[in-house]
Write a protein that holds these residues in place. Structure first.
Motif, short mmCIF file in Angstrom:
data_model
loop_
_atom_site.label_atom_id
_atom_site.label_comp_id
_atom_site.label_asym_id
_atom_site.label_seq_id
_atom_site.Cartn_x
_atom_site.Cartn_y
_atom_site.Cartn_z
N ASN A 95 0.90 -1.24 0.01
CA ASN A 95 -0.12 0.10 0.05
C ASN A 95 0.78 1.19 -0.19
N ALA A 96 1.06 1.95 -1.09
CA ALA A 96 1.72 3.19 -1.11
C ALA A 96 0.88 4.30 -1.43
N GLY A 97 -0.32 4.26 -0.87
CA GLY A 97 -1.14 5.63 -0.83
C GLY A 97 -0.67 6.58 0.08
N LEU A 98 -0.86 7.80 -0.24
CA LEU A 98 -0.42 8.95 0.48
C LEU A 98 -1.63 9.95 0.53
N SER A 99 -1.78 10.63 1.49
CA SER A 99 -3.08 11.65 1.84
C SER A 99 -2.59 12.78 1.17
N GLY A 100 -3.57 13.30 0.19
CA GLY A 100 -2.96 14.63 -0.29
C GLY A 100 -2.20 14.51 -1.57
N GLU A 101 -1.92 13.39 -2.10
CA GLU A 101 -0.90 13.22 -3.34
C GLU A 101 -1.68 13.60 -4.41
N THR A 102 -0.86 14.44 -5.23
CA THR A 102 -1.35 14.80 -6.75
C THR A 102 -0.38 14.13 -7.60
N SER A 103 -0.81 14.33 -8.80
CA SER A 103 0.00 13.49 -9.88
C SER A 103 1.28 13.88 -10.18
N ALA A 104 1.55 15.36 -9.86
CA ALA A 104 2.81 15.74 -9.64
C ALA A 104 3.72 15.31 -8.87
N ALA A 105 3.23 15.07 -7.65
CA ALA A 105 3.84 14.58 -6.18
C ALA A 105 4.25 13.28 -6.63
N GLY A 106 3.40 12.42 -7.07
CA GLY A 106 3.45 11.25 -7.21
C GLY A 106 4.58 10.87 -8.35
N LYS A 107 4.67 11.60 -9.24
CA LYS A 107 5.82 11.74 -10.25
C LYS A 107 7.04 11.52 -9.44
N GLY A 108 7.06 12.52 -8.55
CA GLY A 108 8.43 12.65 -8.09
C GLY A 108 8.67 11.45 -6.92
N ARG A 109 7.66 10.77 -6.43
CA ARG A 109 7.76 9.77 -5.56
C ARG A 109 7.99 8.42 -6.08
N ILE A 110 7.66 8.19 -7.48
CA ILE A 110 7.55 6.79 -7.94
C ILE A 110 8.88 5.95 -7.94
N ASP A 111 9.78 6.72 -8.27
CA ASP A 111 11.34 6.07 -8.59
C ASP A 111 11.76 5.52 -7.35
N TRP A 112 11.40 5.96 -6.26
CA TRP A 112 11.61 5.30 -4.65
C TRP A 112 11.02 4.09 -4.61
N LEU A 113 9.77 4.09 -4.89
CA LEU A 113 8.79 2.71 -4.74
C LEU A 113 9.62 1.71 -5.73
N LEU A 114 9.78 2.06 -6.95
CA LEU A 114 10.04 1.12 -7.86
C LEU A 114 11.45 0.49 -7.71
N ARG A 115 12.04 0.69 -6.73
CA ARG A 115 13.34 0.07 -6.23
C ARG A 115 13.07 -1.38 -5.80
N GLN A 116 11.80 -1.74 -5.38
CA GLN A 116 11.40 -3.21 -5.35
C GLN A 116 10.75 -3.64 -6.31
N PRO A 117 10.70 -5.15 -6.53
CA PRO A 117 10.13 -5.62 -7.79
C PRO A 117 8.57 -5.40 -7.67
N VAL A 118 8.18 -5.14 -9.09
CA VAL A 118 6.77 -4.97 -9.09
C VAL A 118 6.08 -5.96 -10.19
N ALA A 119 4.96 -6.79 -9.91
CA ALA A 119 4.56 -7.53 -10.73
C ALA A 119 3.32 -7.09 -11.60
N ILE A 120 2.66 -6.33 -10.48
CA ILE A 120 1.17 -5.80 -10.99
C ILE A 120 1.21 -4.29 -10.27
N PHE A 121 1.07 -3.18 -11.23
CA PHE A 121 0.98 -1.90 -10.80
C PHE A 121 -0.12 -1.32 -10.99
N VAL A 122 -0.93 -0.83 -9.77
CA VAL A 122 -2.36 -0.27 -9.79
C VAL A 122 -2.27 1.24 -9.30
N LEU A 123 -2.48 2.08 -10.34
CA LEU A 123 -2.64 3.52 -10.35
C LEU A 123 -3.75 4.06 -9.85
N GLU A 124 -3.75 4.91 -8.84
CA GLU A 124 -4.88 5.67 -8.17
C GLU A 124 -4.71 6.95 -7.97
#
Length: 235
Positions: A95-124
């Motif tokens: 669960n990588a949900g974050l209160s108040g997250e915008t698409s711009a902020a998510g753009k800056g956070r995604i690389d850190w989360l992708l350090r771990q393997p991802v088989a399925i990515f659910v974008l909300e």
């Protein structure tokens, strides 16, 4: 008399031999009969091993994904994990949900989360953009950049997009343009589309908290069902 005594002693002697022979064989017989049974019990109690490694499902989103206002185990990603576990499927929900997250902020956070393997990515993402009235083009561009980074890092990952809609108070032109972001991105990127994450919950006071935006535990159960319908075929 002497003959009888000899016969008596002979009989006693035979009885003693039989008794000693019986006592000597008992432990060996018990060992032979009980040992295989004990071995069988041990193997039958051994838990079955999972087939293959556990794969990650990354839920990347806003306070809806984070489960603002409800217990962590009541948020829809946790409910999805419970369904996965009930089916003994080799997947782990992150669960990588974050209160108040915008698409711009998510753009800056995604690389850190992708350090771990991802088989399925659910974008909300995108709901907070819409509520702030941010340009639809800007939101679309940011979401596409996030999708591009996931595809580049994990080209084999399956992609799921959670669609969102804005309330009528945002104006018909804006709400229509915003709603169209999601089917457009899903088609372009070959993503599985959840048409509207809040289907059956949005606008229903009994399924939302006092703010009228964030679902109650009952609302999250409906969200989990909305997601599961599209996610299950990908597992």
């Amino acid at each position: 008399m002497d003959a009888n005594m000899l016969r008596y002693n002979y009989i006693v002697f035979l009885v003693i031999i039989v008794l000693f022979s019986s006592c000597g064989n008992t432990p060996k017989q018990e060992k032979e009969h009980t040992s295989p049974a004990a071995s069988a019990d041990t193997s039958s109690a051994r838990a079955p091993e999972k087939a293959g490694p556990v794969k990650n499902i990354l839920f990347f989103g806003t306070s809806l994904t984070a489960g603002l206002g409800v217990a962590p185990e009541q948020a829809f990603p946790a409910l999805i994990q419970q369904r996965i576990d009930s089916l003994s499927l080799p997947y782990k929900v992150i669960n990588a949900g974050l209160s108040g997250e915008t698409s711009a902020a998510g753009k800056g956070r995604i690389d850190w989360l992708l350090r771990q393997p991802v088989a399925i990515f659910v974008l909300e993402l995108g709901a907070n953009d819409g509520l702030r009235g941010l340009p639809v083009k800007e939101t679309t561009t940011n979401l596409q950049l996030i999708i591009d980074r996931v595809k580049k890092k994990y080209p084999e990952a399956k992609l799921v997009l959670a669609g969102m809609q804005m309330p009528p108070s945002m104006g018909q032109q804006y709400t229509t343009a915003f709603k169209n972001i999601y089917p457009g991105l899903a088609k372009k990127n070959h993503m599985e589309l959840i048409p509207f994450l809040l289907q059956g919950v949005g606008g229903n006071a009994s399924l939302n908290q006092k703010d009228g935006i964030h679902p109650t535990p009952a609302g999250h159960r409906i969200l989990a069902e909305n997601v599961w319908q599209k996610l299950q075929p990908e597992l």
